[in-house]
Design a protein around this motif. Sequence first.
Motif, PDB file in Angstrom:
ATOM      1  N   GLU A  34       0.754 -10.022   2.165  1.00 23.15           N
ATOM      2  CA  GLU A  34       0.788  -8.743   1.801  1.00 23.15           C
ATOM      3  C   GLU A  34       2.064  -8.200   1.005  1.00 23.15           C
ATOM      4  O   GLU A  34       3.130  -8.407   1.506  1.00 23.15           O
ATOM      5  N   GLU A  35       1.989  -7.398   0.028  1.00 18.36           N
ATOM      6  CA  GLU A  35       3.352  -7.070  -0.800  1.00 18.36           C
ATOM      7  C   GLU A  35       2.964  -5.614  -1.213  1.00 18.36           C
ATOM      8  O   GLU A  35       1.841  -5.466  -1.785  1.00 18.36           O
ATOM      9  N   PHE A  36       4.157  -5.161  -1.513  1.00 19.13           N
ATOM     10  CA  PHE A  36       4.156  -3.791  -2.119  1.00 19.13           C
ATOM     11  C   PHE A  36       4.872  -3.778  -3.534  1.00 19.13           C
ATOM     12  O   PHE A  36       6.097  -3.715  -3.913  1.00 19.13           O
ATOM     13  N   PRO A  37       3.900  -3.989  -4.803  1.00 16.63           N
ATOM     14  CA  PRO A  37       4.598  -4.291  -5.924  1.00 16.63           C
ATOM     15  C   PRO A  37       5.193  -3.021  -6.393  1.00 16.63           C
ATOM     16  O   PRO A  37       4.615  -1.923  -5.870  1.00 16.63           O
ATOM     17  N   TYR A  38       6.001  -2.908  -7.552  1.00 12.69           N
ATOM     18  CA  TYR A  38       6.708  -1.904  -7.848  1.00 12.69           C
ATOM     19  C   TYR A  38       5.595  -1.069  -8.763  1.00 12.69           C
ATOM     20  O   TYR A  38       4.584  -1.519  -9.391  1.00 12.69           O
ATOM     21  N   SER A  39       5.586   0.230  -8.534  1.00 18.60           N
ATOM     22  CA  SER A  39       4.544   1.078  -8.859  1.00 18.60           C
ATOM     23  C   SER A  39       4.851   1.963 -10.102  1.00 18.60           C
ATOM     24  O   SER A  39       5.738   2.760 -10.211  1.00 18.60           O
ATOM     25  N   SER A  89       0.428   4.888  -3.027  1.00 21.15           N
ATOM     26  CA  SER A  89       0.893   3.658  -2.378  1.00 21.15           C
ATOM     27  C   SER A  89      -0.065   2.433  -2.867  1.00 21.15           C
ATOM     28  O   SER A  89      -1.117   2.580  -2.572  1.00 21.15           O
ATOM     29  N   ILE A  90       0.339   1.447  -3.544  1.00 17.66           N
ATOM     30  CA  ILE A  90      -0.274   0.220  -3.896  1.00 17.66           C
ATOM     31  C   ILE A  90       0.153  -0.861  -3.425  1.00 17.66           C
ATOM     32  O   ILE A  90       1.364  -1.184  -3.033  1.00 17.66           O
ATOM     33  N   ILE A  91      -0.548  -1.607  -2.728  1.00  9.51           N
ATOM     34  CA  ILE A  91      -0.417  -3.157  -2.127  1.00  9.51           C
ATOM     35  C   ILE A  91      -1.144  -4.037  -2.615  1.00  9.51           C
ATOM     36  O   ILE A  91      -2.287  -3.755  -3.159  1.00  9.51           O
ATOM     37  N   LYS A  92      -0.634  -4.913  -2.878  1.00 11.03           N
ATOM     38  CA  LYS A  92      -1.173  -6.427  -3.298  1.00 11.03           C
ATOM     39  C   LYS A  92      -1.717  -7.396  -1.732  1.00 11.03           C
ATOM     40  O   LYS A  92      -0.757  -7.562  -1.355  1.00 11.03           O
ATOM     41  N   LEU A  93      -2.806  -7.451  -1.808  1.00  9.74           N
ATOM     42  CA  LEU A  93      -3.194  -8.224  -0.686  1.00  9.74           C
ATOM     43  C   LEU A  93      -3.993  -9.559  -0.844  1.00  9.74           C
ATOM     44  O   LEU A  93      -4.735  -9.603  -1.650  1.00  9.74           O
TER      45      LEU A  93
END
Length: 172
Positions: A113-118, A125-129
């Motif tokens: 799980e990571e939180f890419p720059y938005s 809030s955008i997360i990459k799962l």
Amino acid sequence: MANLSLAEAVKLKSILSKRIHELEEEMDRVAFVELEKGSALPIQSRTLTHVEQEIEEVRKDFRLLDKLMYQANVEHEVVFQENSLTIVEAIELATQLRAKARKYKELGMAAKEEFPYSYGPESTSIIKLARFEPEDYRLKAIEAERQANRLSNAINAKNYSIELAFDADKYF
């Protein structure tokens, strides 16, 4: 005529390819000369014709060696995971296993799980799962690489046992 192992043939093919490039460069050097108008032509140890003849001999040997290698790679087999494969198939499978391992390594290094720059509004809030377990792919990568290494070792061992009717004395 002495025989040559398929493993030695692989090395010799590289040597012949290098020799062809060297002779092409020599052709460029002997084909032209710069001199003052009216001066006598310098004496050359080799003429363009001599170099052309040599490059044709090397190219002919290269073609013969290539043909013998292709024949051996189709006619001989290795056993891998209880399957008999022609050498050409085994070479391709080893290449594919290495590509598989490379891709699996990439997936294995991914974060779950990571939180890419938005670029969106601050409140979103955008997360990459990851939809897989990275650790599973890290382990799959290790196994694929292990299989590729085993297969490469089997190919190399087979290459040393195959004799080709090619006289390499003028190159080795």
